[in-house]
Design a protein around this motif. Structure first.
Motif, mmCIF file in Angstrom:
data_model
loop_
_atom_site.group_PDB
_atom_site.id
_atom_site.type_symbol
_atom_site.label_atom_id
_atom_site.label_comp_id
_atom_site.label_asym_id
_atom_site.label_seq_id
_atom_site.Cartn_x
_atom_site.Cartn_y
_atom_site.Cartn_z
ATOM 1 N N MET A 1 -6.330 -14.693 3.725
ATOM 2 C CA MET A 1 -7.551 -13.945 4.049
ATOM 3 C C MET A 1 -7.236 -12.725 4.909
ATOM 4 N N LEU A 2 -6.340 -12.889 5.884
ATOM 5 C CA LEU A 2 -5.975 -11.762 6.734
ATOM 6 C C LEU A 2 -5.245 -10.694 5.932
ATOM 7 N N SER A 3 -4.341 -11.107 5.067
ATOM 8 C CA SER A 3 -3.623 -10.142 4.226
ATOM 9 C C SER A 3 -4.600 -9.357 3.355
ATOM 10 N N ARG A 4 -5.550 -10.056 2.795
ATOM 11 C CA ARG A 4 -6.542 -9.386 1.934
ATOM 12 C C ARG A 4 -7.401 -8.408 2.733
ATOM 13 N N ALA A 5 -7.864 -8.845 3.918
ATOM 14 C CA ALA A 5 -8.692 -7.975 4.761
ATOM 15 C C ALA A 5 -7.921 -6.725 5.186
ATOM 16 N N LEU A 6 -6.680 -6.905 5.649
ATOM 17 C CA LEU A 6 -5.886 -5.747 6.076
ATOM 18 C C LEU A 6 -5.529 -4.857 4.890
ATOM 19 N N GLY A 7 -5.277 -5.460 3.742
ATOM 20 C CA GLY A 7 -5.023 -4.658 2.543
ATOM 21 C C GLY A 7 -6.215 -3.787 2.189
ATOM 22 N N CYS A 8 -7.409 -4.335 2.309
ATOM 23 C CA CYS A 8 -8.634 -3.560 2.052
ATOM 24 C C CYS A 8 -8.766 -2.405 3.043
ATOM 25 N N LEU A 9 -8.480 -2.680 4.313
ATOM 26 C CA LEU A 9 -8.586 -1.632 5.334
ATOM 27 C C LEU A 9 -7.558 -0.526 5.111
ATOM 28 N N LEU A 10 -6.322 -0.901 4.798
ATOM 29 C CA LEU A 10 -5.300 0.113 4.533
ATOM 30 C C LEU A 10 -5.629 0.930 3.287
ATOM 31 N N SER A 11 -6.047 0.267 2.234
ATOM 32 C CA SER A 11 -6.403 0.986 1.003
ATOM 33 C C SER A 11 -7.547 1.958 1.259
ATOM 34 N N HIS A 12 -8.524 1.515 2.038
ATOM 35 C CA HIS A 12 -9.647 2.389 2.367
ATOM 36 C C HIS A 12 -9.168 3.601 3.156
ATOM 37 N N ALA A 13 -8.343 3.362 4.171
ATOM 38 C CA ALA A 13 -7.843 4.465 4.993
ATOM 39 C C ALA A 13 -7.049 5.465 4.157
ATOM 40 N N VAL A 14 -6.220 4.966 3.253
ATOM 41 C CA VAL A 14 -5.424 5.845 2.393
ATOM 42 C C VAL A 14 -6.339 6.671 1.495
ATOM 43 N N GLU A 15 -7.371 6.059 0.952
ATOM 44 C CA GLU A 15 -8.266 6.787 0.040
ATOM 45 C C GLU A 15 -9.051 7.891 0.739
ATOM 46 N N VAL A 16 -9.499 7.653 1.952
ATOM 47 C CA VAL A 16 -10.385 8.621 2.615
ATOM 48 C C VAL A 16 -9.646 9.622 3.491
ATOM 49 N N THR A 17 -8.333 9.492 3.614
ATOM 50 C CA THR A 17 -7.558 10.397 4.461
ATOM 51 C C THR A 17 -6.917 11.472 3.596
ATOM 52 N N PRO A 18 -7.349 12.735 3.749
ATOM 53 C CA PRO A 18 -6.833 13.794 2.885
ATOM 54 C C PRO A 18 -5.420 14.252 3.242
ATOM 55 N N SER A 19 -5.026 14.134 4.492
ATOM 56 C CA SER A 19 -3.680 14.533 4.912
ATOM 57 C C SER A 19 -3.353 13.823 6.222
ATOM 58 N N GLY A 20 -2.069 13.813 6.535
ATOM 59 C CA GLY A 20 -1.665 13.171 7.778
ATOM 60 C C GLY A 20 -1.117 11.791 7.513
ATOM 61 N N GLY A 21 -1.747 10.779 8.128
ATOM 62 C CA GLY A 21 -1.190 9.454 7.961
ATOM 63 C C GLY A 21 -2.116 8.337 8.358
ATOM 64 N N THR B 1 0.815 -1.214 0.000
ATOM 65 C CA THR B 1 0.000 0.000 0.000
ATOM 66 C C THR B 1 0.851 1.267 0.000
ATOM 67 N N LEU B 2 2.136 1.123 0.186
ATOM 68 C CA LEU B 2 3.024 2.271 0.361
ATOM 69 C C LEU B 2 3.017 3.235 -0.824
ATOM 70 N N ASP B 3 3.066 2.732 -2.031
ATOM 71 C CA ASP B 3 3.068 3.623 -3.206
ATOM 72 C C ASP B 3 1.804 4.464 -3.266
ATOM 73 N N ASP B 4 0.672 3.836 -3.001
ATOM 74 C CA ASP B 4 -0.600 4.567 -3.005
ATOM 75 C C ASP B 4 -0.599 5.648 -1.927
ATOM 76 N N ALA B 5 -0.080 5.335 -0.760
ATOM 77 C CA ALA B 5 -0.007 6.325 0.319
ATOM 78 C C ALA B 5 0.882 7.493 -0.087
ATOM 79 N N HIS B 6 2.001 7.212 -0.713
ATOM 80 C CA HIS B 6 2.904 8.284 -1.151
ATOM 81 C C HIS B 6 2.248 9.161 -2.213
ATOM 82 N N GLU B 7 1.458 8.548 -3.098
ATOM 83 C CA GLU B 7 0.741 9.338 -4.109
ATOM 84 C C GLU B 7 -0.253 10.299 -3.469
ATOM 85 N N HIS B 8 -0.782 9.921 -2.302
ATOM 86 C CA HIS B 8 -1.720 10.778 -1.570
ATOM 87 C C HIS B 8 -1.002 11.669 -0.551
ATOM 88 N N ASP B 9 0.339 11.691 -0.591
ATOM 89 C CA ASP B 9 1.158 12.456 0.362
ATOM 90 C C ASP B 9 0.839 12.115 1.812
#
Length: 157
Positions: A53-73, A27-35
């Protein structure tokens, strides 16, 4: 709500450190694209779960958090609580309106309409959590910031 067993599900003691490292690196590249800052807290905890299954679930949660977070971390961590491990994804988003919180894990609701994945990542993470005998919940602060919590059985040491 119970779900039928998923074919190929392999439950065993799983070290969270390797899963955390993997999903954060994915998820790191996507997070960097969103600063955004994206990191995880190192852990020695283990859970009873299926690794894919756990990797997929956590990947979904991280991707969601990155998408909806406008700044910060976004921060991924965990802690042991009474025979369980609470895995948490913290973000610095503005929060989720109270009226939409009840429908976070329901496909096609208002919450997901403006998201890239239409909210289906959260729905998938919730279903995968249930299939692993876990519970997924979301808590938001009135001041901003949310935490998504996935509770799974702790593996014996």
């Amino acid at each position: 709500m119970s779900h039928a067993p998923i074919s190929g599900y392999c439950e065993h003691a799983l070290a969270l450190q390797s899963v955390f490292t993997h999903v954060v690196s994915q998820t790191l590249d996507d997070a960097h694209e969103h600063d955004l800052h994206l990191r995880h807290v190192n852990t020695r905890l283990r859970v009873i779960a299926d690794e894919s299954m756990l990797s997929r679930a956590l990947g979904c949660l991280l991707s969601h958090a990155v998408e909806v977070t406008p700044s910060g971390g976004v921060l991924l961590g965990c802690r042991a609580r009474g025979g369980h491990v609470v895995i948490e994804v913290w973000d610095s988003r503005p929060g989720i309106p109270q009226a939409q919180r009840a429908d976070l894990f329901t496909p096609g609701t208002a919450y997901g309409q403006n998201l890239t994945d239409r909210g289906l990542g959260l729905v998938l993470a919730h279903r995968l959590s249930s299939a692993m005998a876990g519970q997924l919940s979301v808590y938001c602060s009135a001041a901003g910031g949310c935490v998504m919590r996935l509770v799974l059985p702790q593996a014996p040491k």
